[in-house]
Design a protein around this motif. Sequence first.
Motif, short mmCIF file in Angstrom:
data_model
loop_
_atom_site.label_atom_id
_atom_site.label_comp_id
_atom_site.label_asym_id
_atom_site.label_seq_id
_atom_site.Cartn_x
_atom_site.Cartn_y
_atom_site.Cartn_z
N LYS A 61 6.31 13.73 -44.45
CA LYS A 61 5.91 14.27 -43.15
C LYS A 61 4.45 14.73 -43.27
O LYS A 61 4.09 15.39 -44.23
CB LYS A 61 6.81 15.44 -42.76
CG LYS A 61 8.27 15.00 -42.55
CD LYS A 61 9.10 16.13 -42.05
CE LYS A 61 9.23 15.96 -40.56
NZ LYS A 61 10.09 16.98 -39.96
N SER A 62 3.67 14.36 -42.29
CA SER A 62 2.25 14.72 -42.33
C SER A 62 2.05 16.15 -41.84
O SER A 62 2.95 16.77 -41.29
CB SER A 62 1.44 13.75 -41.46
OG SER A 62 1.93 13.77 -40.14
N GLU A 63 0.84 16.65 -42.06
CA GLU A 63 0.51 18.00 -41.61
C GLU A 63 0.53 18.04 -40.09
O GLU A 63 0.16 17.08 -39.41
CB GLU A 63 -0.88 18.40 -42.12
CG GLU A 63 -1.23 19.82 -41.76
CD GLU A 63 -2.51 20.29 -42.42
OE1 GLU A 63 -2.93 21.41 -42.14
OE2 GLU A 63 -3.09 19.52 -43.22
N ARG A 64 0.98 19.17 -39.56
CA ARG A 64 1.02 19.33 -38.11
C ARG A 64 0.88 20.80 -37.77
O ARG A 64 0.94 21.66 -38.65
CB ARG A 64 2.31 18.75 -37.53
CG ARG A 64 3.56 19.42 -38.03
CD ARG A 64 4.82 18.67 -37.57
NE ARG A 64 6.01 19.22 -38.17
CZ ARG A 64 6.77 20.16 -37.63
NH1 ARG A 64 6.47 20.65 -36.44
NH2 ARG A 64 7.85 20.60 -38.24
N ILE A 65 0.69 21.06 -36.51
CA ILE A 65 0.58 22.44 -36.04
C ILE A 65 1.94 22.87 -35.49
O ILE A 65 2.56 22.18 -34.70
CB ILE A 65 -0.49 22.57 -34.93
CG1 ILE A 65 -1.86 22.16 -35.47
CG2 ILE A 65 -0.52 23.98 -34.37
CD1 ILE A 65 -2.38 23.06 -36.57
N GLY A 66 2.42 24.02 -35.98
CA GLY A 66 3.67 24.59 -35.50
C GLY A 66 3.38 25.90 -34.79
O GLY A 66 2.23 26.35 -34.71
N ARG A 67 4.41 26.50 -34.27
CA ARG A 67 4.24 27.76 -33.56
C ARG A 67 5.29 28.75 -34.04
O ARG A 67 6.47 28.43 -34.11
CB ARG A 67 4.40 27.51 -32.05
CG ARG A 67 4.01 28.67 -31.18
CD ARG A 67 4.11 28.32 -29.71
NE ARG A 67 3.36 27.15 -29.33
CZ ARG A 67 2.07 27.14 -28.99
NH1 ARG A 67 1.39 28.26 -28.99
NH2 ARG A 67 1.47 26.02 -28.64
#
Length: 96
Positions: A61-67
């Motif tokens: 899984k690639s880097e992503r922005i979460g909340r």
Amino acid sequence: MADAGTLTRADLAEVLNRQVGLSRTDAAAMIESILGHMTTALLDGENVKISGFGTFVLRDKSERIGRNPKTGIEVPITPRRVLTFRASQGMRQKVK
């Protein structure tokens, strides 16, 4: 069996002991060997497919922005490798 909701290595070894006639030691060794082969294959980047049961797949899984659900603040989620399981069609039909 361990508890009503969990199947353990010891439970699998017990089935081999009763149904196949292997000694408890040999049955436990066989279970450990099978799980060891599966683990090695996954660590080597291979998928593990057990016909009629399902497939274990490693996904990157690639880097992503979460909340953050409590604060709403955006945080980066680092790239990682995850193990997924996809049940076979036959297994899905049995579970329905």
